[in-house]
Scaffold this motif. Structure first.
Motif, PDB file in Angstrom:
ATOM      1  N   LYS A  51       0.817  -1.219   0.000  1.00 18.12           N
ATOM      2  CA  LYS A  51       0.000   0.000   0.000  1.00 18.12           C
ATOM      3  C   LYS A  51       0.851   1.270   0.000  1.00 18.12           C
ATOM      4  O   LYS A  51       0.312   2.373   0.011  1.00 18.12           O
ATOM      5  CB  LYS A  51      -0.901   0.018   1.247  1.00 18.12           C
ATOM      6  CG  LYS A  51      -1.755  -1.225   1.424  1.00 18.12           C
ATOM      7  CD  LYS A  51      -2.702  -1.447   0.259  1.00 18.12           C
ATOM      8  CE  LYS A  51      -3.674  -2.593   0.529  1.00 18.12           C
ATOM      9  NZ  LYS A  51      -3.025  -3.918   0.545  1.00 18.12           N
ATOM     10  N   ASP A  52       2.186   1.121  -0.012  1.00 19.61           N
ATOM     11  CA  ASP A  52       3.070   2.290   0.097  1.00 19.61           C
ATOM     12  C   ASP A  52       3.608   2.765  -1.246  1.00 19.61           C
ATOM     13  O   ASP A  52       4.523   3.576  -1.300  1.00 19.61           O
ATOM     14  CB  ASP A  52       4.235   1.978   1.035  1.00 19.61           C
ATOM     15  CG  ASP A  52       5.098   0.817   0.535  1.00 19.61           C
ATOM     16  OD1 ASP A  52       4.776   0.257  -0.540  1.00 19.61           O
ATOM     17  OD2 ASP A  52       6.085   0.478   1.218  1.00 19.61           O
ATOM     18  N   GLY A  53       3.046   2.242  -2.336  1.00 16.97           N
ATOM     19  CA  GLY A  53       3.501   2.658  -3.655  1.00 16.97           C
ATOM     20  C   GLY A  53       4.662   1.858  -4.204  1.00 16.97           C
ATOM     21  O   GLY A  53       5.120   2.111  -5.326  1.00 16.97           O
ATOM     22  N   THR A  54       5.153   0.880  -3.446  1.00 13.68           N
ATOM     23  CA  THR A  54       6.234   0.020  -3.934  1.00 13.68           C
ATOM     24  C   THR A  54       5.763  -0.773  -5.148  1.00 13.68           C
ATOM     25  O   THR A  54       4.660  -1.330  -5.142  1.00 13.68           O
ATOM     26  CB  THR A  54       6.673  -0.962  -2.833  1.00 13.68           C
ATOM     27  OG1 THR A  54       7.105  -0.230  -1.696  1.00 13.68           O
ATOM     28  CG2 THR A  54       7.809  -1.852  -3.323  1.00 13.68           C
ATOM     29  N   ALA A  55       6.577  -0.813  -6.176  1.00 16.51           N
ATOM     30  CA  ALA A  55       6.240  -1.567  -7.391  1.00 16.51           C
ATOM     31  C   ALA A  55       6.804  -2.980  -7.279  1.00 16.51           C
ATOM     32  O   ALA A  55       8.012  -3.156  -7.106  1.00 16.51           O
ATOM     33  CB  ALA A  55       6.790  -0.866  -8.615  1.00 16.51           C
ATOM     34  N   TRP A  56       5.943  -3.964  -7.355  1.00 23.87           N
ATOM     35  CA  TRP A  56       6.362  -5.362  -7.306  1.00 23.87           C
ATOM     36  C   TRP A  56       6.577  -5.898  -8.724  1.00 23.87           C
ATOM     37  O   TRP A  56       6.009  -5.393  -9.697  1.00 23.87           O
ATOM     38  CB  TRP A  56       5.290  -6.195  -6.625  1.00 23.87           C
ATOM     39  CG  TRP A  56       5.415  -6.242  -5.130  1.00 23.87           C
ATOM     40  CD1 TRP A  56       6.285  -5.540  -4.357  1.00 23.87           C
ATOM     41  CD2 TRP A  56       4.630  -7.043  -4.248  1.00 23.87           C
ATOM     42  NE1 TRP A  56       6.089  -5.860  -3.031  1.00 23.87           N
ATOM     43  CE2 TRP A  56       5.090  -6.775  -2.935  1.00 23.87           C
ATOM     44  CE3 TRP A  56       3.594  -7.954  -4.419  1.00 23.87           C
ATOM     45  CZ2 TRP A  56       4.545  -7.400  -1.815  1.00 23.87           C
ATOM     46  CZ3 TRP A  56       3.038  -8.579  -3.304  1.00 23.87           C
ATOM     47  CH2 TRP A  56       3.514  -8.307  -2.018  1.00 23.87           C
ATOM     48  N   ARG A  57       7.361  -6.959  -8.797  1.00 21.28           N
ATOM     49  CA  ARG A  57       7.479  -7.751 -10.022  1.00 21.28           C
ATOM     50  C   ARG A  57       6.547  -8.941  -9.860  1.00 21.28           C
ATOM     51  O   ARG A  57       6.704  -9.747  -8.942  1.00 21.28           O
ATOM     52  CB  ARG A  57       8.917  -8.213 -10.255  1.00 21.28           C
ATOM     53  CG  ARG A  57       9.886  -7.055 -10.473  1.00 21.28           C
ATOM     54  CD  ARG A  57      11.248  -7.545 -10.948  1.00 21.28           C
ATOM     55  NE  ARG A  57      11.146  -8.173 -12.277  1.00 21.28           N
ATOM     56  CZ  ARG A  57      11.133  -7.503 -13.428  1.00 21.28           C
ATOM     57  NH1 ARG A  57      11.199  -6.177 -13.423  1.00 21.28           N
ATOM     58  NH2 ARG A  57      11.056  -8.145 -14.569  1.00 21.28           N
ATOM     59  N   VAL A  58       5.560  -9.036 -10.751  1.00 25.98           N
ATOM     60  CA  VAL A  58       4.505 -10.038 -10.654  1.00 25.98           C
ATOM     61  C   VAL A  58       4.577 -10.965 -11.852  1.00 25.98           C
ATOM     62  O   VAL A  58       4.678 -10.506 -13.005  1.00 25.98           O
ATOM     63  CB  VAL A  58       3.110  -9.365 -10.605  1.00 25.98           C
ATOM     64  CG1 VAL A  58       2.002 -10.415 -10.614  1.00 25.98           C
ATOM     65  CG2 VAL A  58       2.991  -8.464  -9.382  1.00 25.98           C
ATOM     66  N   LEU A  59       4.513 -12.267 -11.610  1.00 26.66           N
ATOM     67  CA  LEU A  59       4.381 -13.243 -12.695  1.00 26.66           C
ATOM     68  C   LEU A  59       2.920 -13.634 -12.805  1.00 26.66           C
ATOM     69  O   LEU A  59       2.328 -14.135 -11.843  1.00 26.66           O
ATOM     70  CB  LEU A  59       5.227 -14.481 -12.418  1.00 26.66           C
ATOM     71  CG  LEU A  59       5.043 -15.635 -13.432  1.00 26.66           C
ATOM     72  CD1 LEU A  59       5.482 -15.211 -14.834  1.00 26.66           C
ATOM     73  CD2 LEU A  59       5.788 -16.890 -12.976  1.00 26.66           C
ATOM     74  N   ASP A  60       2.329 -13.409 -13.971  1.00 21.33           N
ATOM     75  CA  ASP A  60       0.976 -13.862 -14.277  1.00 21.33           C
ATOM     76  C   ASP A  60       1.138 -15.063 -15.203  1.00 21.33           C
ATOM     77  O   ASP A  60       1.223 -14.925 -16.423  1.00 21.33           O
ATOM     78  CB  ASP A  60       0.182 -12.736 -14.944  1.00 21.33           C
ATOM     79  CG  ASP A  60      -1.280 -13.106 -15.177  1.00 21.33           C
ATOM     80  OD1 ASP A  60      -1.703 -14.187 -14.715  1.00 21.33           O
ATOM     81  OD2 ASP A  60      -1.985 -12.319 -15.830  1.00 21.33           O
ATOM     82  N   ALA A  61       1.220 -16.252 -14.606  1.00 24.16           N
ATOM     83  CA  ALA A  61       1.529 -17.479 -15.350  1.00 24.16           C
ATOM     84  C   ALA A  61       0.256 -18.081 -15.932  1.00 24.16           C
ATOM     85  O   ALA A  61      -0.701 -18.328 -15.208  1.00 24.16           O
ATOM     86  CB  ALA A  61       2.210 -18.484 -14.429  1.00 24.16           C
ATOM     87  N   GLY A  62       0.271 -18.307 -17.243  1.00 19.62           N
ATOM     88  CA  GLY A  62      -0.964 -18.711 -17.913  1.00 19.62           C
ATOM     89  C   GLY A  62      -1.925 -17.550 -17.953  1.00 19.62           C
ATOM     90  O   GLY A  62      -3.134 -17.713 -17.779  1.00 19.62           O
ATOM     91  N   GLY A  63      -1.387 -16.357 -18.197  1.00 25.45           N
ATOM     92  CA  GLY A  63      -2.135 -15.111 -18.059  1.00 25.45           C
ATOM     93  C   GLY A  63      -3.200 -14.860 -19.093  1.00 25.45           C
ATOM     94  O   GLY A  63      -3.893 -13.840 -19.024  1.00 25.45           O
ATOM     95  N   GLY A  64      -3.341 -15.750 -20.066  1.00 27.12           N
ATOM     96  CA  GLY A  64      -4.448 -15.651 -21.009  1.00 27.12           C
ATOM     97  C   GLY A  64      -4.530 -14.310 -21.697  1.00 27.12           C
ATOM     98  O   GLY A  64      -3.548 -13.795 -22.216  1.00 27.12           O
ATOM     99  N   GLY A  65      -5.722 -13.719 -21.667  1.00 23.31           N
ATOM    100  CA  GLY A  65      -5.948 -12.461 -22.362  1.00 23.31           C
ATOM    101  C   GLY A  65      -5.585 -11.227 -21.572  1.00 23.31           C
ATOM    102  O   GLY A  65      -5.896 -10.111 -22.002  1.00 23.31           O
ATOM    103  N   GLY A  66      -4.959 -11.377 -20.400  1.00 20.62           N
ATOM    104  CA  GLY A  66      -4.507 -10.218 -19.640  1.00 20.62           C
ATOM    105  C   GLY A  66      -5.536  -9.658 -18.674  1.00 20.62           C
ATOM    106  O   GLY A  66      -5.351  -8.560 -18.147  1.00 20.62           O
ATOM    107  N   LYS A  67      -6.598 -10.405 -18.394  1.00 17.66           N
ATOM    108  CA  LYS A  67      -7.664  -9.902 -17.518  1.00 17.66           C
ATOM    109  C   LYS A  67      -7.130  -9.473 -16.152  1.00 17.66           C
ATOM    110  O   LYS A  67      -7.415  -8.376 -15.676  1.00 17.66           O
ATOM    111  CB  LYS A  67      -8.732 -10.974 -17.336  1.00 17.66           C
ATOM    112  CG  LYS A  67      -9.846 -10.580 -16.383  1.00 17.66           C
ATOM    113  CD  LYS A  67     -10.770 -11.753 -16.102  1.00 17.66           C
ATOM    114  CE  LYS A  67     -11.482 -12.213 -17.343  1.00 17.66           C
ATOM    115  NZ  LYS A  67     -12.429 -13.323 -17.070  1.00 17.66           N
ATOM    116  N   PHE A  68      -6.355 -10.357 -15.528  1.00 17.55           N
ATOM    117  CA  PHE A  68      -5.817 -10.021 -14.210  1.00 17.55           C
ATOM    118  C   PHE A  68      -4.474  -9.315 -14.312  1.00 17.55           C
ATOM    119  O   PHE A  68      -4.136  -8.488 -13.463  1.00 17.55           O
ATOM    120  CB  PHE A  68      -5.706 -11.279 -13.342  1.00 17.55           C
ATOM    121  CG  PHE A  68      -7.040 -11.828 -12.929  1.00 17.55           C
ATOM    122  CD1 PHE A  68      -7.801 -11.192 -11.961  1.00 17.55           C
ATOM    123  CD2 PHE A  68      -7.550 -12.973 -13.524  1.00 17.55           C
ATOM    124  CE1 PHE A  68      -9.047 -11.683 -11.583  1.00 17.55           C
ATOM    125  CE2 PHE A  68      -8.792 -13.479 -13.161  1.00 17.55           C
ATOM    126  CZ  PHE A  68      -9.540 -12.829 -12.186  1.00 17.55           C
TER     127      PHE A  68
END
Length: 280
Positions: A51-68
């Motif tokens: 919640k402090d504005g820190t940018a995370w590196r996120v893996l969206d595995a099997g991310g399909g059409g990008g919904k999430f």
């Protein structure tokens, strides 16, 4: 171990990618079902994000059409969208472009059971839908791979098929032999006709532990949804002249589903959601 043929997965999702996630069903109950599914999926994940504005590196595995994946990017994080299908990645690229988020995403063609990604690279690993279920008997390897690329202490979120739901679904379709087989070996098919593994809670617990992660929760999503809608409609006392407006009651529906999802009804969910952390 066996897993679904990667080329079959790639071909099938390339075929459906132009229309994937496009257009809401006409039936109000189906529309509410997917609204609820996405709400139950996203809310506990959103609560994990800084919640402090820190940018995370996120893996969206099997991310399909990008919904999430686009949701993570909209929250200020950098997303790696990985999918086995180039067509699905093209769909995700279009979604990110339409929202002006291409500077926050990397696209990777790959298989969740054999990730060509470095160890401990991500602050959060998210694998929603059927990617792990497509791995069939090789699902323990996929879970290990997804945990491997998470940083120590990082959340790992998995969505998989529920064996009880698959079993009861076959019975409702008048297919008791298929139901009995699924009850024993967990083998069923996804909506696109490809083989998937439907899980028990104990299988998930073992896979998470063997992958070196701490299990936080397994919950169902949505839970007893269509039966719940029927019960709500009856309780609200709608008439033929003035039927109950389910869409107007959607916030009440979401609140009740959220309560049910986290109160021990996991096996009555259409899918399981696994919330875990890689051990420090």
């Amino acid at each position: 171990m066996t897993s679904a043929d990667p080329q079959s997965l790639k071909r099938r999702y390339d075929e459906v990618s132009p229309k994937y996630d496009q257009g809401a069903p006409d039936a109000m109950a189906i529309k509410l079902f997917w609204l609820t599914y996405e709400h139950l999926t996203w809310k506990p994940v959103e609560a994990l994000l800084p919640k402090d504005g820190t940018a995370w590196r996120v893996l969206d595995a099997g991310g399909g059409g990008g919904k999430f994946g686009t949701r993570f990017a909209e929250a200020g994080h950098h997303v790696t969208v990985l999918d086995i299908s180039p067509g699905m990645l093209d769909g995700a690229r279009a979604q990110f472009a339409a929202k002006g988020l291409l500077d926050r995403v990397t696209f990777v063609e790959g298989n969740v059971a054999a990730l060509e990604l470095p160890d401990a690279a991500f602050d959060l690993v998210f694998c929603e839908g059927d990617p792990v279920s497509y791995c069939l008997d090789a699902y323990p390897r996929a879970v290990k791979e997804l945990v491997r690329v998470a940083k120590p202490g990082a959340p790992v979120v998995l969505g998989v098929d529920n064996r009880y739901e698959a079993f009861s679904g076959y019975l409702k379709l008048g297919k008791p032999q298929e139901a009995f087989r699924t009850l024993h070996d967990g083998r069923t098919t996804c909506p696109y006709g490809l083989p998937v593994h439907a899980f028990t809670v104990r299988e998930l617990e073992r896979a998470v532990a063997e992958a070196g992660a701490e299990l936080l929760e397994i919950f169902g999503k949505p839970v007893m949804f269509f039966d719940m809608l029927k019960a709500m409609a009856a309780a609200q006392g709608g008439t033929a002249e003035k039927p109950w407006d389910a869409w107007a009651a959607r916030e009440e529906i979401l609140a009740l589903q959220e309560k049910l999802a986290h109160e021990g009804f996991a096996v009555l969910g259409q899918h399981f959601q696994v919330m875990a952390r890689r051990k420090a």
